[in-house]
Design a protein around this motif. Structure first.
Motif, PDB file in Angstrom:
ATOM      1  N   ILE A 117     -12.262  18.652  -0.258  1.00  0.00           N
ATOM      2  CA  ILE A 117     -13.655  18.258  -0.046  1.00  0.00           C
ATOM      3  C   ILE A 117     -13.973  17.007  -0.858  1.00  0.00           C
ATOM      4  O   ILE A 117     -14.645  16.092  -0.376  1.00  0.00           O
ATOM      5  N   LYS A 132     -15.276  13.423   0.495  1.00  0.00           N
ATOM      6  CA  LYS A 132     -16.504  12.797  -0.022  1.00  0.00           C
ATOM      7  C   LYS A 132     -16.194  11.416  -0.571  1.00  0.00           C
ATOM      8  O   LYS A 132     -16.964  10.476  -0.364  1.00  0.00           O
ATOM      9  N   CYS A 179     -23.093  10.260   9.162  1.00  0.00           N
ATOM     10  CA  CYS A 179     -22.305  11.462   9.475  1.00  0.00           C
ATOM     11  C   CYS A 179     -22.969  12.286  10.578  1.00  0.00           C
ATOM     12  O   CYS A 179     -22.289  12.823  11.455  1.00  0.00           O
ATOM     13  N   THR A 180     -24.298  12.371  10.551  1.00  0.00           N
ATOM     14  CA  THR A 180     -25.024  13.128  11.569  1.00  0.00           C
ATOM     15  C   THR A 180     -24.882  12.469  12.935  1.00  0.00           C
ATOM     16  O   THR A 180     -24.651  13.152  13.944  1.00  0.00           O
ATOM     17  N   LEU A 227     -17.232  16.738  11.392  1.00  0.00           N
ATOM     18  CA  LEU A 227     -17.695  17.991  10.799  1.00  0.00           C
ATOM     19  C   LEU A 227     -17.245  18.106   9.343  1.00  0.00           C
ATOM     20  O   LEU A 227     -18.029  18.495   8.468  1.00  0.00           O
ATOM     21  N   LEU A 228     -16.004  17.753   9.079  1.00  0.00           N
ATOM     22  CA  LEU A 228     -15.523  17.786   7.699  1.00  0.00           C
ATOM     23  C   LEU A 228     -16.294  16.817   6.810  1.00  0.00           C
ATOM     24  O   LEU A 228     -16.667  17.154   5.679  1.00  0.00           O
ATOM     25  N   PHE A 236     -19.339  15.683   7.336  1.00  0.00           N
ATOM     26  CA  PHE A 236     -20.705  16.171   7.221  1.00  0.00           C
ATOM     27  C   PHE A 236     -20.800  17.264   6.156  1.00  0.00           C
ATOM     28  O   PHE A 236     -21.704  17.247   5.315  1.00  0.00           O
ATOM     29  N   ILE A 237     -19.882  18.205   6.189  1.00  0.00           N
ATOM     30  CA  ILE A 237     -19.883  19.301   5.203  1.00  0.00           C
ATOM     31  C   ILE A 237     -19.633  18.765   3.799  1.00  0.00           C
ATOM     32  O   ILE A 237     -20.254  19.204   2.828  1.00  0.00           O
ATOM     33  N   ALA A 238     -18.737  17.789   3.688  1.00  0.00           N
ATOM     34  CA  ALA A 238     -18.394  17.239   2.367  1.00  0.00           C
ATOM     35  C   ALA A 238     -19.581  16.571   1.690  1.00  0.00           C
ATOM     36  O   ALA A 238     -19.611  16.478   0.454  1.00  0.00           O
ATOM     37  N   GLN A 239     -20.557  16.129   2.441  1.00  0.00           N
ATOM     38  CA  GLN A 239     -21.702  15.440   1.838  1.00  0.00           C
ATOM     39  C   GLN A 239     -22.537  16.362   0.957  1.00  0.00           C
ATOM     40  O   GLN A 239     -23.262  15.887   0.083  1.00  0.00           O
ATOM     41  N   PHE A 240     -22.425  17.663   1.155  1.00  0.00           N
ATOM     42  CA  PHE A 240     -23.253  18.611   0.416  1.00  0.00           C
ATOM     43  C   PHE A 240     -22.570  19.162  -0.836  1.00  0.00           C
ATOM     44  O   PHE A 240     -23.139  19.994  -1.521  1.00  0.00           O
ATOM     45  N   PHE A 241     -21.358  18.710  -1.117  1.00  0.00           N
ATOM     46  CA  PHE A 241     -20.654  19.149  -2.317  1.00  0.00           C
ATOM     47  C   PHE A 241     -20.781  18.089  -3.390  1.00  0.00           C
ATOM     48  O   PHE A 241     -20.846  16.897  -3.104  1.00  0.00           O
TER      49      PHE A 241
END
Length: 179
Positions: free
Chosen positions: A2, A6, A75-76, A159-160, A162-167
């Motif tokens: 992750i 990022k 990313c969105t 998707l990966l 996008f998810i990585a942005q929240f870590f």
């Protein structure tokens, strides 16, 4: 993993690669249309519109990769365009495999009224063929199957990211040298 994703999203090289991928895919579509004389159907035109989201996301990400809001927006857009592309290319594949000789395929694209791409850029977004099978393949795969694959890979990557942005990032940035 992750943290690596990022870090990649913080660098301009990824967004440049995404932008160039979108330009390359659009160029392939235009080559098929003008070079190989394979007129686009309405599904092809919609797929081209979803490939434009790669260019838009790449441009936004390139300009503002150091800010969370612009990275999140890029990313969105990338994720939404990829998912939309999978849907349209799946419909294209179903139309391609349909053996009904009386099927109807419109020669008019239904873009939103606020963004009529077929009116702004008719040389690129005006459908000029019906939805019928063409005699083109790459390694035994039809054009709709190749397009589904490209959007599938893009969806996975988007998707990966996008998810990585929240870590939260770790202190050591492995890609600091490439920024």
């Amino acid at each position: 993993m992750i943290n690596l994703l990022k870090s990649v999203s913080h660098g301009r090289w990824f967004w440049t690669l995404l932008l160039l991928s979108g330009v390359g895919l659009e160029a392939c579509g235009l080559y098929f249309q003008y070079g190989l004389r394979l007129d686009p159907c309405v599904s092809c035109v919609y797929e081209r519109a979803f490939y434009l989201t790669f260019i838009l996301a790449g441009l936004i990400g390139f300009i503002g990769c150091s800010f969370f809001i612009t990275r999140f927006l890029a990313c969105t857009i990338f994720l939404a365009g990829s998912i939309g592309g999978i849907y349209v290319s799946y419909i294209h594949l179903l139309d391609y495999m349909d053996t009904n000789v009386f099927k109807s395929c419109t020669l008019h694209a239904n873009f939103p009224s606020y963004l009529p791409l077929d009116k702004y850029l008719p040389w690129m977004f005006q459908p000029s063929a019906s939805c019928e099978p063409i005699n083109w393949s790459l390694f035994g795969f039809t054009m709709p199957e190749c397009i589904i694959f490209s959007f599938g890979v893009a969806t996975f990557i988007a998707l990966l990211l996008f998810i990585a942005q929240f870590f939260k990032s770790k202190r050591k940035d492995y890609f600091e040298y490439y920024k």
